[in-house]
Design a protein around this motif. Sequence first.
Motif, PDB file in Angstrom:
ATOM      1  N   LEU A   1     -12.396  18.995   9.625  1.00 51.94           N
ATOM      2  CA  LEU A   1     -12.282  17.623  10.103  1.00 51.94           C
ATOM      3  C   LEU A   1     -10.894  17.338  10.670  1.00 51.94           C
ATOM      4  CD1 LEU A   1     -14.361  15.764   7.415  1.00 51.94           C
ATOM      5  CD2 LEU A   1     -14.824  15.832   9.851  1.00 51.94           C
ATOM      6  N   PHE A   2      -9.859  17.962  10.109  1.00 47.04           N
ATOM      7  CA  PHE A   2      -8.525  17.816  10.694  1.00 47.04           C
ATOM      8  C   PHE A   2      -8.507  18.379  12.112  1.00 47.04           C
ATOM      9  CE2 PHE A   2      -4.595  20.263  11.592  1.00 47.04           C
ATOM     10  CZ  PHE A   2      -3.799  19.197  11.969  1.00 47.04           C
ATOM     11  N   ASP A   3      -9.072  19.566  12.291  1.00 48.01           N
ATOM     12  CA  ASP A   3      -9.121  20.155  13.627  1.00 48.01           C
ATOM     13  C   ASP A   3      -9.917  19.273  14.586  1.00 48.01           C
ATOM     14  OD1 ASP A   3      -7.637  22.290  12.712  1.00 48.01           O
ATOM     15  OD2 ASP A   3      -9.361  23.638  12.488  1.00 48.01           O
ATOM     16  N   ALA A   4     -11.017  18.678  14.098  1.00 47.99           N
ATOM     17  CA  ALA A   4     -11.812  17.778  14.944  1.00 47.99           C
ATOM     18  C   ALA A   4     -10.986  16.565  15.349  1.00 47.99           C
ATOM     19  CB  ALA A   4     -13.074  17.343  14.201  1.00 47.99           C
ATOM     20  N   ALA A   5     -10.286  15.959  14.391  1.00 52.43           N
ATOM     21  CA  ALA A   5      -9.467  14.781  14.680  1.00 52.43           C
ATOM     22  C   ALA A   5      -8.386  15.095  15.698  1.00 52.43           C
ATOM     23  CB  ALA A   5      -8.852  14.242  13.395  1.00 52.43           C
ATOM     24  N   ALA A   6      -7.849  16.311  15.659  1.00 52.77           N
ATOM     25  CA  ALA A   6      -6.792  16.691  16.589  1.00 52.77           C
ATOM     26  C   ALA A   6      -7.279  16.677  18.034  1.00 52.77           C
ATOM     27  CB  ALA A   6      -6.259  18.075  16.228  1.00 52.77           C
ATOM     28  N   TYR A   7      -8.582  16.867  18.250  1.00 50.74           N
ATOM     29  CA  TYR A   7      -9.157  16.826  19.591  1.00 50.74           C
ATOM     30  C   TYR A   7      -9.550  15.414  20.024  1.00 50.74           C
ATOM     31  CZ  TYR A   7      -9.691  21.893  20.327  1.00 50.74           C
ATOM     32  OH  TYR A   7      -9.468  23.230  20.548  1.00 50.74           O
ATOM     33  N   MET A   8      -9.676  14.483  19.082  1.00 55.11           N
ATOM     34  CA  MET A   8     -10.225  13.168  19.389  1.00 55.11           C
ATOM     35  C   MET A   8      -9.210  12.276  20.102  1.00 55.11           C
ATOM     36  SD  MET A   8     -13.342  13.216  18.277  1.00 55.11           S
ATOM     37  CE  MET A   8     -14.397  14.124  17.142  1.00 55.11           C
ATOM     38  N   ASP A   9      -9.719  11.364  20.922  1.00 56.54           N
ATOM     39  CA  ASP A   9      -8.882  10.369  21.568  1.00 56.54           C
ATOM     40  C   ASP A   9      -8.125   9.571  20.501  1.00 56.54           C
ATOM     41  OD1 ASP A   9      -7.844   8.733  23.597  1.00 56.54           O
ATOM     42  OD2 ASP A   9      -9.486   7.294  23.367  1.00 56.54           O
ATOM     43  N   LEU A  10      -6.831   9.434  20.668  1.00 57.97           N
ATOM     44  CA  LEU A  10      -5.945   8.713  19.746  1.00 57.97           C
ATOM     45  C   LEU A  10      -5.845   9.377  18.370  1.00 57.97           C
ATOM     46  CD1 LEU A  10      -7.031   4.998  20.447  1.00 57.97           C
ATOM     47  CD2 LEU A  10      -5.208   6.303  21.561  1.00 57.97           C
ATOM     48  N   ARG A  11      -6.350  10.623  18.205  1.00 59.77           N
ATOM     49  CA  ARG A  11      -6.436  11.279  16.888  1.00 59.77           C
ATOM     50  C   ARG A  11      -7.307  10.458  15.938  1.00 59.77           C
ATOM     51  NH1 ARG A  11      -3.975  15.778  18.948  1.00 59.77           N
ATOM     52  NH2 ARG A  11      -1.712  15.651  19.029  1.00 59.77           N
TER      53      ARG A  11
ATOM     54  N   ALA B   1       0.852  -1.199   0.000  1.00 55.83           N
ATOM     55  CA  ALA B   1       0.000   0.000   0.000  1.00 55.83           C
ATOM     56  C   ALA B   1       0.883   1.242   0.000  1.00 55.83           C
ATOM     57  CB  ALA B   1      -0.914  -0.002   1.218  1.00 55.83           C
ATOM     58  N   ALA B   2       0.358   2.323  -0.564  1.00 51.64           N
ATOM     59  CA  ALA B   2       1.096   3.587  -0.562  1.00 51.64           C
ATOM     60  C   ALA B   2       1.207   4.109   0.864  1.00 51.64           C
ATOM     61  CB  ALA B   2       0.389   4.603  -1.445  1.00 51.64           C
ATOM     62  N   SER B   3       2.278   4.872   1.113  1.00 54.60           N
ATOM     63  CA  SER B   3       2.446   5.515   2.414  1.00 54.60           C
ATOM     64  C   SER B   3       2.500   7.028   2.226  1.00 54.60           C
ATOM     65  CB  SER B   3       3.715   5.027   3.112  1.00 54.60           C
ATOM     66  OG  SER B   3       4.864   5.393   2.383  1.00 54.60           O
ATOM     67  N   ILE B   4       2.090   7.755   3.261  1.00 54.70           N
ATOM     68  CA  ILE B   4       1.979   9.215   3.175  1.00 54.70           C
ATOM     69  C   ILE B   4       2.628   9.831   4.402  1.00 54.70           C
ATOM     70  CG2 ILE B   4       0.371  11.152   2.982  1.00 54.70           C
ATOM     71  CD1 ILE B   4      -1.666   8.753   2.145  1.00 54.70           C
ATOM     72  N   GLU B   5       3.405  10.869   4.176  1.00 50.45           N
ATOM     73  CA  GLU B   5       3.978  11.645   5.264  1.00 50.45           C
ATOM     74  C   GLU B   5       3.866  13.112   4.899  1.00 50.45           C
ATOM     75  OE1 GLU B   5       8.040  11.893   7.996  1.00 50.45           O
ATOM     76  OE2 GLU B   5       7.940  10.550   6.264  1.00 50.45           O
ATOM     77  N   THR B   6       3.571  13.944   5.886  1.00 48.13           N
ATOM     78  CA  THR B   6       3.359  15.368   5.618  1.00 48.13           C
ATOM     79  C   THR B   6       4.231  16.217   6.540  1.00 48.13           C
ATOM     80  OG1 THR B   6       1.603  15.864   7.227  1.00 48.13           O
ATOM     81  CG2 THR B   6       0.940  14.736   5.208  1.00 48.13           C
ATOM     82  N   SER B   7       4.175  17.518   6.318  1.00 50.30           N
ATOM     83  CA  SER B   7       4.927  18.466   7.134  1.00 50.30           C
ATOM     84  C   SER B   7       4.257  18.741   8.472  1.00 50.30           C
ATOM     85  CB  SER B   7       5.082  19.789   6.369  1.00 50.30           C
ATOM     86  OG  SER B   7       3.805  20.285   5.993  1.00 50.30           O
ATOM     87  N   ASN B   8       3.045  18.233   8.685  1.00 52.27           N
ATOM     88  CA  ASN B   8       2.298  18.488   9.906  1.00 52.27           C
ATOM     89  C   ASN B   8       2.303  17.235  10.778  1.00 52.27           C
ATOM     90  OD1 ASN B   8      -0.029  18.639  11.762  1.00 52.27           O
ATOM     91  ND2 ASN B   8      -0.483  20.557  10.708  1.00 52.27           N
ATOM     92  N   ASN B   9       2.948  17.290  11.927  1.00 50.35           N
ATOM     93  CA  ASN B   9       3.085  16.099  12.772  1.00 50.35           C
ATOM     94  C   ASN B   9       1.759  15.593  13.301  1.00 50.35           C
ATOM     95  OD1 ASN B   9       5.879  15.933  12.480  1.00 50.35           O
ATOM     96  ND2 ASN B   9       6.269  17.295  14.221  1.00 50.35           N
ATOM     97  N   ILE B  10       0.841  16.509  13.616  1.00 54.71           N
ATOM     98  CA  ILE B  10      -0.467  16.067  14.116  1.00 54.71           C
ATOM     99  C   ILE B  10      -1.229  15.337  13.014  1.00 54.71           C
ATOM    100  CG2 ILE B  10      -2.708  16.828  14.990  1.00 54.71           C
ATOM    101  CD1 ILE B  10      -1.267  19.052  16.471  1.00 54.71           C
ATOM    102  N   PHE B  11      -1.187  15.866  11.790  1.00 54.93           N
ATOM    103  CA  PHE B  11      -1.870  15.179  10.697  1.00 54.93           C
ATOM    104  C   PHE B  11      -1.209  13.831  10.412  1.00 54.93           C
ATOM    105  CE2 PHE B  11      -3.034  14.657   6.096  1.00 54.93           C
ATOM    106  CZ  PHE B  11      -4.385  14.434   6.323  1.00 54.93           C
ATOM    107  N   ASN B  12       0.104  13.741  10.581  1.00 57.52           N
ATOM    108  CA  ASN B  12       0.771  12.437  10.442  1.00 57.52           C
ATOM    109  C   ASN B  12       0.222  11.441  11.457  1.00 57.52           C
ATOM    110  OD1 ASN B  12       2.378  13.399   8.374  1.00 57.52           O
ATOM    111  ND2 ASN B  12       4.119  13.852   9.712  1.00 57.52           N
ATOM    112  N   GLU B  13      -0.022  11.906  12.685  1.00 54.94           N
ATOM    113  CA  GLU B  13      -0.601  11.017  13.695  1.00 54.94           C
ATOM    114  C   GLU B  13      -2.011  10.589  13.296  1.00 54.94           C
ATOM    115  OE1 GLU B  13      -0.431  12.947  17.473  1.00 54.94           O
ATOM    116  OE2 GLU B  13       1.738  13.279  17.369  1.00 54.94           O
ATOM    117  N   VAL B  14      -2.786  11.518  12.731  1.00 53.20           N
ATOM    118  CA  VAL B  14      -4.131  11.178  12.257  1.00 53.20           C
ATOM    119  C   VAL B  14      -4.050  10.099  11.182  1.00 53.20           C
ATOM    120  CG1 VAL B  14      -6.171  12.052  11.043  1.00 53.20           C
ATOM    121  CG2 VAL B  14      -5.105  13.440  12.836  1.00 53.20           C
TER     122      VAL B  14
END
Length: 733
Positions: free
Chosen positions: A614-624, A264-277
């Motif tokens: 939705l990114f901002d919402a995920a940042a607040y969620m348990d475990l992202r 499967a393809a993998s994705i990495e970004t400049s935003n560490n929180i979005f990487n956790e999501v």
Amino acid sequence: MAAEVATDIMTIRTAEPVSEQPFYIPMTGPAARPRRSLKHDDTFIVLDSHGDIGASAGGPDGLFNADTRYLARLELLLDDLQPLLLGSNLRDDNSALMVDLTNPDIFRDGRIVLQKDMLHIVRTIFLWRGTAYQRIGFQNHGDRPVSFDVNLLFDNDFADLFEVRGERRPRRGTGSGKLVDPADVALEYLGLDGKLRTTVLHFDPRPTQLTVNEATYHLDLEPQQVCPLFVAASCNKPASFRPAPFFRGLLAHRREMRRSTAGAASIETSNNIFNEVLCQSMADLNMLMTETPQGRYPYAGIPWYSTTFGRDGIITAMQMLWIDPRVARGVLRRLAYYQAKTVDPLADAEPGKILHEMRGGEMAALREVPFALYYGSVDATPLFVLLAGLYVERTGDEATLAELWPSIEAALGWIDGYGDPDKDGFVEYRRASEQGLANQGWKDSYDAIFHADGRLAEGYIALAEVQGYVFAGKRLAARCAARLGKSDRAYQLEAEAKLLAARFEEAFWCDDLGSYALALDGDKEPCKVRTSNAGQLLFSGIVRADRARRVGADLMRPHFFSGWGIRTVARGEVRYNPMSYHNGSIWPHDNALIALGLARYGLKHSVEQVFEGLFDAAAYMDLRRLPELFCGFRREKRRGPTLYPVACAPQAWASATPFTLLEASLGLEFDAERGEIRLRNPRLPAFLNEVVMRDLRLGPSSVDLCVHRHGEEVSLEVLRTRGQIQVSIVLAQ
């Protein structure tokens, strides 16, 4: 007059009995401890933060296999006291739960014999091949020897999952327990379906004392001494079964996980929180994947929907298509295998129809619930055709297309036949028995389809978005037919799609709303309600460009867009309730499909707004972790979104949402015939400066890409290619 109308509406709504909601999931109180879930194939486990099952109220605890609970209690005590929690964490890949505990002050004869925080207790739990493995490690961090008892309390009710959800049964089978030997206990249940279900618990080393409901160990530990205990609970294994040693099983489980995700393809970004999501989303998707005889299938969600669901599997596969198209192949082959061949009113089955849900528990076997193989979904069949077409476009896999073509034709036959009982050109539904689901689109709550005055729609109901799925499915099926050399069939399907689009505009457009009706009821009266269903029409491409812009603009106004996402029903509609399941809440997957639709019509600024919310919402969620849904309250400064208490988490199409939002933002397109990947009008939201995608595959070739943001523009860098592949940016109005 307005007051009289309001009173009438209130009378109508308060008169609706709760019994009109079959298979409702009740919420009777808050969970006393947070819950954690693990899954492997057809087995999943729900534990609390201490690693216990059934020790605190409010959760659907248990070890489940094939829709039956195989362990309802497994609680750890020290000298009959609950340990103190230090912390608990899932591994990043969801392969195991680790819980750190310590001892409370332990008294005997009024004196403290073991001061708190002297023992470190580590519980490590994982699932593999129908068995829940647990290691409980004890270490004495005191400066003197300690003695204490460890009590493991266990029990089971062999409850069907629908009983756990709240269904009442007048009769049940009979249960029993027996000691197999000094280290093993078998709990058994002979169901009314004649099937014997067994849970075998194996303890290593053997306990100091063992009964059919409790294992007791007396431990004496020197300072710094470590003592491990091992417990394994197996579903439907013979009493002689011996589980694999703990560490050997854990390593084998992790090796299997790595093998299944390779490619499967993998994705990495400049935003560490979005990487956790993204990492959490992919870990959840991999956990929900289940090996079936037809291929890997994403089960819908834990705890209530850990089984094959047609609609959920199709949409999840569609969302993952650009990352790993193999998922779509498994979904299509499995649903083709279970495609209905006969008419069965209790199962809402008709020839050519695609499965909605399958269950393997006792209540399904006895038809106390209709879901053994249940087909009460109006959209799974056109979505099946749609996914098949998208899969072939993405991969060029004509061998699989040839294999699936009879099932595609059978689905198209249902769409034009049983799916359109009055032959008006629209696909409609009405349940065939009182046991079935009253509403059979993705918004399947009993009150989800209604008129502007609050009246529930009755009769055969034609949902707006379903007509869009049919339109898109027929257009893609036409291209599939052309690939197979069936030019006449291709021409026919394309003509049918164009005719449907014209009829749809005439019947569903409501100029006074500036949007499309939610549905047509049995009298062909439009349900003039502003809903997110109109956004999914953009995804299908059925709507006119000028009207698409009006719909897109409306979806981003405050009555729809809360700041976290687009609500299912606009604020101000009579049944709007931000705490409801389908009438004002926010569903991540719904927003993801809407984002694809906004991107289709070039509304990239709106895509960014949805993505950022939705990114901002995920940042607040348990475990992202984005849940199945959350409440639709307006966003307020310095506080997160409001959760929906019984939402599944993880849930497959919610987990796939971040990938879909990235796809919509970048405008990713795959052309297997030309060996080309295109980024159409790509943009990145403000929180992403860079996105790196590795091993993005197209046929036998692959590429690594980096997309950089420069204000509202992006640049593309090809980092590496393998094989023959082209990558381009397309800028178009």
